[in-house]
Design an enzyme around this catalytic site. Structure first.
Site, PDB file in Angstrom:
ATOM      1  CB  ILE A  86      -0.948   0.005   1.237  1.00 55.39           C
ATOM      2  CG1 ILE A  86      -2.104   0.987   1.049  1.00 55.39           C
ATOM      3  CG2 ILE A  86      -0.179   0.285   2.520  1.00 55.39           C
ATOM      4  CD1 ILE A  86      -3.231   0.827   2.066  1.00 55.39           C
ATOM      5  CB  CYS A  87       1.814   3.985  -1.666  1.00 57.50           C
ATOM      6  SG  CYS A  87       0.843   4.196  -3.160  1.00 57.50           S
ATOM      7  CD  GLN A  88      -1.900   9.179   1.458  1.00 60.45           C
ATOM      8  OE1 GLN A  88      -1.135   8.844   2.349  1.00 60.45           O
ATOM      9  NE2 GLN A  88      -3.192   9.358   1.689  1.00 60.45           N
ATOM     10  CG  MET A 115      -2.423   4.590   3.554  1.00 59.92           C
ATOM     11  SD  MET A 115      -3.193   3.352   4.626  1.00 59.92           S
ATOM     12  CE  MET A 115      -3.705   4.375   6.005  1.00 59.92           C
TER      13      MET A 115
END
Length: 119
Positions: A86-88, A115
């Site tokens: 996951i990242c932003q 996110m």
């Protein structure tokens, strides 16, 4: 147009197609699907955002390995277990997923929307 211009256009087109095509073996999952995997001990959760982003807002059990550190720290991961990345927004994690796939990981999932999509 001469032949050299056509070759140049074809090379650029192939590059762009390869860059944006999904990589085989990488599954895009929703945040809900990621949450459903939290209890599975055979899944590794990696957050590839910067330490500052991670500190400001993260979910357990995601471990912070920033994208720029991933090539050096890939040995911290078990190649035989599923990896959820996951990242932003989902862009950096897609790059991380490709890197993992090219490094021999067979079961890699990217959280769509990152996110930002977490509810």
């Amino acid at each position: 147009m001469d032949i050299i211009q056509w070759i140049f256009i074809i090379i650029i087109a192939v590059f762009l197609i390869q860059r944006f095509m999904p990589v085989k073996g990488i599954t895009n999952i929703t945040t809900e699907q990621a949450k459903n995997k939290f209890k599975d001990k055979d899944v590794q959760f990696i957050d590839v955002r910067t330490p500052g982003e991670y500190k400001a807002n993260h979910r357990k059990p995601f471990k912070n390995i920033p994208l720029n550190q991933l090539p050096k720290r890939i040995s911290e991961l078990n190649e035989n277990k599923e990896v959820v990345v996951i990242c932003q927004s989902g862009m950096r994690s897609a790059k991380a997923a490709k890197l993992l796939k090219k490094s021999g990981f067979t079961n890699v999932s990217n959280v769509k929307g990152g996110m930002s999509a977490w509810v």
